[in-house]
Design a protein around this motif. Structure first.
Motif, PDB file in Angstrom:
ATOM      1  N   ALA A   1      40.744  39.205  31.348  1.00 50.08           N
ATOM      2  CA  ALA A   1      41.262  38.087  32.144  1.00 50.08           C
ATOM      3  C   ALA A   1      41.094  38.359  33.638  1.00 50.08           C
ATOM      4  O   ALA A   1      40.752  37.455  34.406  1.00 50.08           O
ATOM      5  CB  ALA A   1      42.732  37.850  31.811  1.00 50.08           C
ATOM      6  N   ILE A   2      41.308  39.601  34.052  1.00 47.63           N
ATOM      7  CA  ILE A   2      41.125  39.958  35.456  1.00 47.63           C
ATOM      8  C   ILE A   2      39.659  39.814  35.851  1.00 47.63           C
ATOM      9  O   ILE A   2      39.328  39.294  36.920  1.00 47.63           O
ATOM     10  CB  ILE A   2      41.639  41.387  35.721  1.00 47.63           C
ATOM     11  N   ALA A   3      38.756  40.264  34.976  1.00 42.65           N
ATOM     12  CA  ALA A   3      37.329  40.143  35.260  1.00 42.65           C
ATOM     13  C   ALA A   3      36.894  38.688  35.313  1.00 42.65           C
ATOM     14  O   ALA A   3      36.086  38.305  36.165  1.00 42.65           O
ATOM     15  CB  ALA A   3      36.526  40.893  34.204  1.00 42.65           C
ATOM     16  N   ASN A   4      37.428  37.860  34.422  1.00 42.77           N
ATOM     17  CA  ASN A   4      37.112  36.434  34.444  1.00 42.77           C
ATOM     18  C   ASN A   4      37.571  35.790  35.748  1.00 42.77           C
ATOM     19  O   ASN A   4      36.882  34.951  36.317  1.00 42.77           O
ATOM     20  CB  ASN A   4      37.754  35.715  33.265  1.00 42.77           C
TER      21      ASN A   4
ATOM     22  N   LYS B   1      36.377  33.362  41.425  1.00 45.29           N
ATOM     23  CA  LYS B   1      36.325  33.932  42.770  1.00 45.29           C
ATOM     24  C   LYS B   1      37.734  34.213  43.321  1.00 45.29           C
ATOM     25  O   LYS B   1      38.030  33.976  44.488  1.00 45.29           O
ATOM     26  CB  LYS B   1      35.585  33.013  43.749  1.00 45.29           C
ATOM     27  N   LEU B   2      38.609  34.718  42.464  1.00 46.64           N
ATOM     28  CA  LEU B   2      39.954  35.095  42.873  1.00 46.64           C
ATOM     29  C   LEU B   2      40.007  36.596  43.117  1.00 46.64           C
ATOM     30  O   LEU B   2      39.164  37.344  42.638  1.00 46.64           O
ATOM     31  CB  LEU B   2      40.975  34.729  41.794  1.00 46.64           C
ATOM     32  N   LYS B   3      41.014  37.039  43.837  1.00 49.67           N
ATOM     33  CA  LYS B   3      41.222  38.473  44.037  1.00 49.67           C
ATOM     34  C   LYS B   3      41.886  39.064  42.814  1.00 49.67           C
ATOM     35  O   LYS B   3      42.525  38.360  42.038  1.00 49.67           O
ATOM     36  CB  LYS B   3      42.086  38.710  45.277  1.00 49.67           C
ATOM     37  N   GLU B   4      41.766  40.375  42.643  1.00 51.43           N
ATOM     38  CA  GLU B   4      42.346  41.027  41.477  1.00 51.43           C
ATOM     39  C   GLU B   4      43.864  40.946  41.450  1.00 51.43           C
ATOM     40  O   GLU B   4      44.465  40.996  40.390  1.00 51.43           O
ATOM     41  CB  GLU B   4      41.906  42.497  41.423  1.00 51.43           C
TER      42      GLU B   4
END
Length: 67
Positions: free
Chosen positions: A54-57, A63-66
């Motif tokens: 989900a974080i990688a997606n 284009k969101l930050k981690e």
């Protein structure tokens, strides 16, 4: 914004996975990963894999930050 990831075909009872997932609700992604890393439940491994997905997606597709 809500980011979702789905793990299919996990050979584990939903009750066992829900028990671990309830402890993660409301936490930030980094905090949840840290908590899963030291949790001594078998369901922590598939949940960690799904959370990392989900974080990688979020970073690659939306284009969101981690954080």
């Amino acid at each position: 914004m809500e980011v979702k990831a789905e793990a299919k075909y996990i050979r584990m009872s939903p009750r066992k996975v829900r028990l671990v997932a309830q402890g993660l609700r409301g936490l930030l992604a980094k905090e949840a990963l840290l908590k899963l890393q030291f949790l001594a439940k078998v369901a922590a491994k598939p949940l960690m894999k799904t959370l990392k997905s989900a974080i990688a997606n979020a970073t690659n597709n939306l284009k969101l930050k981690e954080e």
